[in-house]
Enzyme design. Structure first.
Site, PDB file in Angstrom:
ATOM      1  N   GLU A 148      -5.392   3.407   4.638  1.00 43.46           N
ATOM      2  CA  GLU A 148      -5.954   3.967   5.536  1.00 43.46           C
ATOM      3  C   GLU A 148      -7.415   4.633   5.633  1.00 43.46           C
ATOM      4  O   GLU A 148      -8.340   4.469   6.872  1.00 43.46           O
ATOM      5  CB  GLU A 148      -4.794   5.132   5.362  1.00 43.46           C
ATOM      6  CG  GLU A 148      -2.860   4.690   6.105  1.00 43.46           C
ATOM      7  CD  GLU A 148      -3.173   4.348   7.530  1.00 43.46           C
ATOM      8  OE1 GLU A 148      -4.300   4.081   8.181  1.00 43.46           O
ATOM      9  OE2 GLU A 148      -2.112   3.847   7.885  1.00 43.46           O
ATOM     10  N   ASP A 177       0.420  -0.805   0.237  1.00 40.75           N
ATOM     11  CA  ASP A 177      -0.334   0.203  -0.068  1.00 40.75           C
ATOM     12  C   ASP A 177       0.640   1.198   0.025  1.00 40.75           C
ATOM     13  O   ASP A 177       2.377   0.731   0.731  1.00 40.75           O
ATOM     14  CB  ASP A 177      -1.398  -0.302   1.064  1.00 40.75           C
ATOM     15  CG  ASP A 177      -0.652  -0.546   2.319  1.00 40.75           C
ATOM     16  OD1 ASP A 177       1.276  -0.589   2.292  1.00 40.75           O
ATOM     17  OD2 ASP A 177      -0.850  -1.234   2.974  1.00 40.75           O
TER      18      ASP A 177
HETATM   19 ZN   LIG Z   1      -2.068   2.642   8.727  1.00 41.22          ZN
HETATM   20 ZN   LIG Z   2      -0.710   0.062   7.572  1.00 40.65          ZN
END
Ligand SMILES: [Zn+2]
Ligand SMILES: [Zn+2]
Length: 431
Positions: free
Chosen positions: A158, A88
């Site tokens: 997130e 990510d």
């Molecule tokens: Zn996080």
């Molecule tokens: Zn994370």
């Protein structure tokens, strides 16, 4: 002659300055660059472009713009399994206080237009660097494996929209469907050089909830002419704590956290409303829905007892895109365990317990027909800091803390070694 020599020397310098030349050193350079240039969820433009370019240089077929700034890099290497590895890319609205020479000083504009400090406080910069190191290793060691390697750089973890958006945008349809999905997350509790793993349920359901508590504002000197939403909010926050402690079974995991309270503008004005932001965490659907219905009941009940008129009862707004719990496929985890033993040694791996953190990587394991999926914990804590904290009983900075600073070099090296070997072992297993 001198000019030719100078030209050749310059050329050599240019070539050796390429990221892919001296791997260890340049992985650290890449990490520091990512760390000092964090981008918030849905804003990962620079990061995705930079990494897409590097992956193209390695010979990957790279597609950008999947589910936002998502990047998919495909390396075909004969007939075999398909393995997907995901990292990510997004950072957090946190002001970095680590004091590192490469600490982020950046501010950026968040989704509601505010300027906020920005920091890779969840270690996603480590995840990306490990993915790039793995990309490099796999591209340069093609004789060790056969099949389709799919590397995914995912935006907006997130805020838990990125995985869903990439899947909606055809991640599992436009590319060969993976036999396995893999990911890692840095751990702020595990020493660098070590890995934690866990079969089965590993990370929690996470819901975000907004509560708007309304009242009737007025002068601070005449509270009897108002319905004070600040006092009501104080009661609501305290009462919410009884949901987990009194209404959910004691051996059922659940957490309710009020992370933000906003109301009022001045000392002597009673405002018209207060806004709360909460996260709820659970493993089962029953606990999840019980917690949500209890929040609605308690907030309304307290508003009634405060004499709030019915048209001003609190609004409880559940964000409809929640992060579902992460399930690590037990067979796949067993395969990873034996691969880790080989790559980093059995003394450096251990089973961990489930946590109440959330990860939208769980979405990768929910697309029907289900793909065996697993995420593991990559230790990131400096050895001396870790030992000191154990000895002195000092808590370590957690993920999302402004002081969270991974011990980057051993963390990245362990990640690349373990992830590359895991991919190779999975490619080579008997069909
Ligand atoms: Zn996080
Ligand atoms: Zn994370």
């Amino acid at each position: 002659m001198k000019i030719i020599q100078y030209f050749l020397l310059s050329l050599a310098l240019i070539i050796s300055s390429s990221l892919w030349s001296e791997e260890n050193l340049s992985m650290m350079e890449l990490y520091k660059d990512l760390h000092s240039n964090p981008e918030l969820s849905y804003k990962e433009e620079r990061t995705s472009k930079k990494l897409a370019l590097l992956l193209r240089e390695l010979g990957y077929e790279v597609t950008e713009g999947i589910g936002g700034y998502g990047v998919v890099a495909h390396l075909k290497n004969g007939i075999g399994k398909t393995i997907l590895i995901r990292a990510d890319m997004d950072a957090l609205p946190v002001e970095e206080k680590t004091g590192a020479s490469y600490a982020s000083k950046l501010k950026s504009i968040n989704q509601v237009g505010q300027e906020v400090f920005t920091m890779h406080a969840c270690g996603h910069d480590i995840h990306m660097t490990v993915l790039m190191g793995t990309a490099n290793y796999m591209a340069k060691n093609k004789e060790k494996w056969q099949g389709d390697l799919i590397l995914v750089l995912q935006p907006a973890e997130e805020v838990s929209g990125g995985a869903r958006n990439m899947i909606k945008d055809g991640l599992f349809k436009k590319w060969p469907r993976p036999d396995y999905n893999l990911a890692l997350h840095v751990s702020a509790d595990i020493q660098a050089g070590k890995i934690g793993y866990l079969p089965g349920w590993a990370m929690a359901n996470v819901d975000s909830v907004d509560i708007i508590i309304k009242g009737i504002g007025g002068h601070g000197a005449y509270p009897h002419k108002t319905k004070d939403p600040i006092v009501l909010t104080a009661q609501i926050i305290n009462s919410l704590q009884t949901i987990i402690s009194r209404e959910i079974g004691p051996i059922e995991p659940a957490v309710l956290t009020v992370g933000s309270v906003h109301g009022g503008t001045k000392h002597n004005i009673i405002p018209n409303e207060v806004r709360l932001q909460l996260t709820l965490r659970s493993y089962t659907d029953e606990v999840r829905s019980k917690t949500i219905s209890s929040i609605k009941r308690l907030t309304r009940g307290l508003a009634i007892s405060a004499g709030i008129p019915p048209d001003l009862y609190p609004e409880v707004i559940l964000k409809n895109e929640y992060t579902p719990a992460v399930f690590n496929n037990p067979d796949l985890v067993q395969k990873l365990e034996s691969s880790f033993k080989k790559s980093i040694g059995s003394e450096n791996i251990f089973k961990t317990s489930p946590v109440m953190g959330g990860e939208d990587f769980g979405m990768f394991g929910r697309d029907e027909p289900i793909i065996p999926t697993a995420i593991f914990w990559l230790g990131a804590v400096n050895k001396d800091v870790f030992e000191e904290s154990k000895k002195e009983n000092i808590p370590l900075p957690s993920l999302h803390s402004d002081l969270f600073l991974p011990d980057a070099e051993p963390t990245i090296n362990t990640g690349i070694t373990a992830m590359s070997q895991a991919a190779i072992d999975l490619f080579r297993e008997e069909l």
